[in-house]
Design an enzyme around this catalytic site. Structure first.
Site, short mmCIF file in Angstrom:
data_model
loop_
_atom_site.label_atom_id
_atom_site.label_comp_id
_atom_site.label_asym_id
_atom_site.label_seq_id
_atom_site.Cartn_x
_atom_site.Cartn_y
_atom_site.Cartn_z
N ASP A 31 0.84 -1.19 0.00
CA ASP A 31 0.00 0.00 0.00
C ASP A 31 0.88 1.24 0.00
OD1 ASP A 31 -2.48 1.21 -0.08
OD2 ASP A 31 -2.63 1.37 2.09
N TYR A 89 1.08 5.78 -0.60
CA TYR A 89 0.76 6.97 0.20
C TYR A 89 1.01 8.16 -0.72
CZ TYR A 89 1.44 9.50 4.75
OH TYR A 89 1.36 10.31 5.84
N HIS A 112 -3.76 13.89 1.20
CA HIS A 112 -3.91 12.88 2.24
C HIS A 112 -2.67 12.81 3.11
CE1 HIS A 112 -5.02 9.12 4.22
NE2 HIS A 112 -3.82 8.67 3.93
N ARG A 132 1.29 13.81 13.54
CA ARG A 132 2.59 14.34 13.94
C ARG A 132 2.64 15.87 14.03
NH1 ARG A 132 3.34 10.33 10.36
NH2 ARG A 132 3.37 11.76 8.61
N GLU A 171 -10.51 3.78 3.57
CA GLU A 171 -9.58 4.53 2.72
C GLU A 171 -9.94 4.25 1.26
OE1 GLU A 171 -5.58 5.44 5.28
OE2 GLU A 171 -5.46 3.71 3.96
N GLU A 215 -9.18 3.99 -2.37
CA GLU A 215 -7.95 3.81 -3.15
C GLU A 215 -8.25 3.10 -4.47
OE1 GLU A 215 -4.49 2.31 -1.19
OE2 GLU A 215 -5.19 2.90 0.81
N ASP A 238 -8.97 0.27 1.94
CA ASP A 238 -7.99 -0.18 2.92
C ASP A 238 -8.48 0.21 4.32
OD1 ASP A 238 -5.47 -1.32 3.65
OD2 ASP A 238 -4.72 0.70 4.02
N ARG A 273 -7.83 3.56 13.30
CA ARG A 273 -6.91 4.68 13.56
C ARG A 273 -6.34 4.67 14.96
NH1 ARG A 273 -5.72 5.80 8.43
NH2 ARG A 273 -7.55 6.43 7.23
N GLN A 312 -3.70 2.06 15.02
CA GLN A 312 -2.59 2.61 14.22
C GLN A 312 -1.75 3.62 15.02
OE1 GLN A 312 -4.01 4.27 10.52
NE2 GLN A 312 -1.98 4.89 9.81
N TYR A 333 2.17 2.34 15.33
CA TYR A 333 2.80 2.49 14.02
C TYR A 333 4.24 3.01 14.02
CZ TYR A 333 2.75 7.54 13.13
OH TYR A 333 3.02 8.88 13.15
N LYS A 391 -4.24 -2.35 9.98
CA LYS A 391 -4.64 -2.52 8.58
C LYS A 391 -4.53 -3.97 8.15
CE LYS A 391 -3.21 2.18 7.29
NZ LYS A 391 -4.01 2.65 6.15
N THR A 437 -9.01 -5.73 3.76
CA THR A 437 -8.90 -4.78 2.66
C THR A 437 -9.85 -5.28 1.59
OG1 THR A 437 -6.60 -4.20 3.15
CG2 THR A 437 -7.36 -3.83 0.88
N THR A 468 -4.56 6.46 -0.17
CA THR A 468 -5.85 7.15 -0.10
C THR A 468 -5.87 8.33 -1.06
OG1 THR A 468 -5.98 6.51 2.20
CG2 THR A 468 -7.48 8.23 1.47
N GLU A 506 -9.59 12.30 7.71
CA GLU A 506 -9.36 13.62 7.13
C GLU A 506 -10.64 14.45 7.15
OE1 GLU A 506 -7.40 11.51 3.62
OE2 GLU A 506 -7.00 13.64 3.30
#
Lengths: 401, 401
Positions: free
Chosen positions: B122, B124, B129, B138, B193, B195, B225, B229, B232, B236, B245, B249, B336, B350
């Site tokens: 997967d 990014y 996104h 972050r 997600e 995709e 996907d 959260r 995650q 992560y 994840k 899927t 995504t 988001e």
């Protein structure tokens, strides 16, 4: 339990330093010149042709041993694993064994990848390694991730890149951080990672307990998770290592069964905090297993597997915690196995502190691996008068292209 | 190139809003009651039984269409893909077609996973996104990773968890960050997600160029996907998403071929900096493809795939940059797909800014997905008088257990 004193009529199996005594009986896939790969078991310096054994009726594993991978045999489940192991022990025992078994000298055989790897997951379960590497990548204050003592951290690796011992390893090209943006170059910080690989022999579709997870594990191999540290440093945030660990992972050709390691169970280090119940282990889940890695034949580090903070069974249970389905042939790397001392580290990144302190070897000074360097992993559990060995897991670096 | 004006003798294929006109011909795997899964192609509201077509000699794909996955057909390579597509176009055309083709109404068929997924990666690759999610995890100052505009960042996902549209999705349990250490609980921040998934139809063993990578892509599916959260956020760092994840899927059942999308090539946003040569693309690698996702039947967001910063071909080329071997059946998620506006976002994370701004729906206010919620992805490229559609990619949330 197999009595520790039993000997084999295959004399080389009885040498105290043989990796493959009667008590071991690791499975693999082999071929002799002009024949197709099929399943075998190692005994001393010989391989028992299990496909031929089945063909003449010495054994019954549903025809699974004629396959070129152990997956079909693993699919038959723990009762068959146990029955076949007991039968092989009888056939190979000095007292009452069958001297007509079809044997091939290991020296003349080609050893193949023992399993079809369904998916490959790599963990991060040595506290020393996690701290040492974390400090190099993120500084000592951020070294150990907050969740590290609460869960076995892992990431999905690349199954297509798993190769058997002896396969040359091509130095990867990749994006490296440059002065003014990235540059395209051969990795200059190519490293090994000394690990133990657990092989999943039974599938699951929902969450499993640690005890159930352990029962799913067919056996173990040595595993070298080759890593390009400069590619890794540039690419790995925020989604983890990708191309830095996608070019090769080498495993040893003989799968040492969980049954063979059973007498060597050992607890790990004391826990720093209680684990959530889904990770609780009713009995010690590690093994007293002495490991080493060598560079061009020179031993660089020795470490015992029991330094690990999480067992393969705990890692597998965690792997299923979200409901993730597991399949026969899944491979779980333990994570790099490192003790606290420099000569116990399972990676050059740690041994040289990111290249700051080179090590002297017979072939010269090293920070990371050079073209032509050969890395060999070895390991065994020492029993009374015998040892359960893994054979060798070796790879030699070819220049980038 | 197929003339855009050609019509099919299957009348429903000629409706301007049909996802499956003569120009599309997506492949899938289907079964009717009492029969085994086999390959088919969608035309209007019907499925052409490709296995039966081969059996009676209407088509030749080396017997590959009798299989329960498209992998054997993909293995035959681009020349066969092209020949079979041309032959199917002739057989289904209004002028000169063959009205004896074995058809089944789609409504009475069960659609299966179209491919055996070898490995799942997967990416990014939507700048919106990456920035939005990065800011939430972050903070805005560290939102976009330094290397983001230089390489398609990706991670290995879990192939065993890929399911076909319509499969219920069980809310995962997992470790969540608590006040005083982690707690074991059902995910409370379950997300989708939106995709596009690229399906690798040819293998590689070394580095491939972007042009070579594109030629390896057989086709595309819609891909959701699903992401937990809260799991995650806790797990992560530093090795990427894992159990967050790994539970499911979902992909759409029909694989839209690269050939069908060819007329809709489109360039992406201007580059912020030049790419290294190995990622250079000689022609536009994205598609003018309108996508949407719905919650319980209500459209929540619409976005065009051409917002992406990297094409699937660039992602695949990067995937091989270290020498990582690729295999038939590898699945590559685009990442995504989100535009700059709230009603263009491909994930609730988001859309609600991490749950801070709930959205109102006909079934009530939502921050993340609730049990019983159904998410549907749809998409098509609009041609003159026809559209190349993907059908639906749907999943409904079951309560945790």
């Amino acid at each position: 339990m197999i009595a520790t004193s039993r000997r084999s009529w295959v004399a080389t199996a009885n040498a105290p330093d043989s990796d493959f005594p009667l008590q071991n009986l690791p499975y693999g896939v082999f071929a002799t010149p002009g024949t197709a790969p099929r399943c075998g078991v190692a005994i001393g310096d010989q391989i028992v042709d299990l496909a031929a054994c089945e063909a003449v009726g010495f054994l019954d594993a549903g025809g699974a041993f004629a396959a070129s991978a152990l997956n079909a045999f693993m699919a038959q489940g723990p009762a068959v694993w146990e029955r076949v192991r007991a039968r092989l022990t009888d056939l190979l025992a000095e007292d009452g064994g069958n001297r007509d078994l079809p044997l091939f000298p290991m020296v003349g055989a080609t050893l193949h990848l023992p399993i079809t790897v369904s998916e490959y997951t790599d963990f991060y379960a040595s506290r020393n390694h996690a701290f040492n590497v974390g400090a190099l990548f993120r500084g000592p204050e951020n070294a150990l991730p907050l969740q590290w003592t609460h869960m076995p951290i892992g990431y999905n690796g690349r199954a297509s890149s798993v190769v058997v011992s002896g396969t040359p390893v091509r130095r990867p090209m990749g994006q490296l951080r440059g002065e003014d943006g990235p540059r395209w170059a051969a990795s200059a910080r190519l490293d090994l990672e000394l690990e133990l690989g657990a092989i999943v022999g039974q599938p699951s579709t929902g969450r499993v307990s640690v005890a159930e997870a352990e029962a799913m594990i067919f056996g173990y191999v040595l595993l070298n998770d080759w890593s390009a540290r400069d590619i890794q440093a540039w690419e790995y945030q925020p989604l983890g290592p990708f191309q830095a660990k996608a070019f090769a992972t080498t495993i040893s050709p003989w799968v040492v069964t969980r049954a063979a390691l059973e007498p060597f169970r050992r607890a790990g280090a004391p826990r720093e905090n209680p684990l959530l119940p889904y990770l609780a282990e009713a009995r010690p889940g590690l093994y007293d297993l002495d490991l080493s890695w060598s560079l061009n034949g020179e031993v660089m580090a020795r470490v015992n597997y029991a330094v690990m903070y999480y067992s393969s069974a705990q890692q597998l249970a965690h792997h299923t915690s979200s409901g993730c389905p597991m399949r026969i042939g899944d491979l779980l790397g333990s994570g790099t196995i490192s003790g606290p001392a420099r000569d116990q580290t399972g990676a050059l990144l740690e041994m040289t502190e990111g290249g700051k302190f080179p090590v002297e070897t017979a072939r010269g000074r090293r920070t990371f691996l050079e073209d032509g360097d050969s890395v060999t992993l070895e390991g065994h559990s020492q029993g009374p008068g015998y040892r359960i060995g893994f054979g060798r897991c070796e790879g030699t670096i070819l220049p980038a292209e």
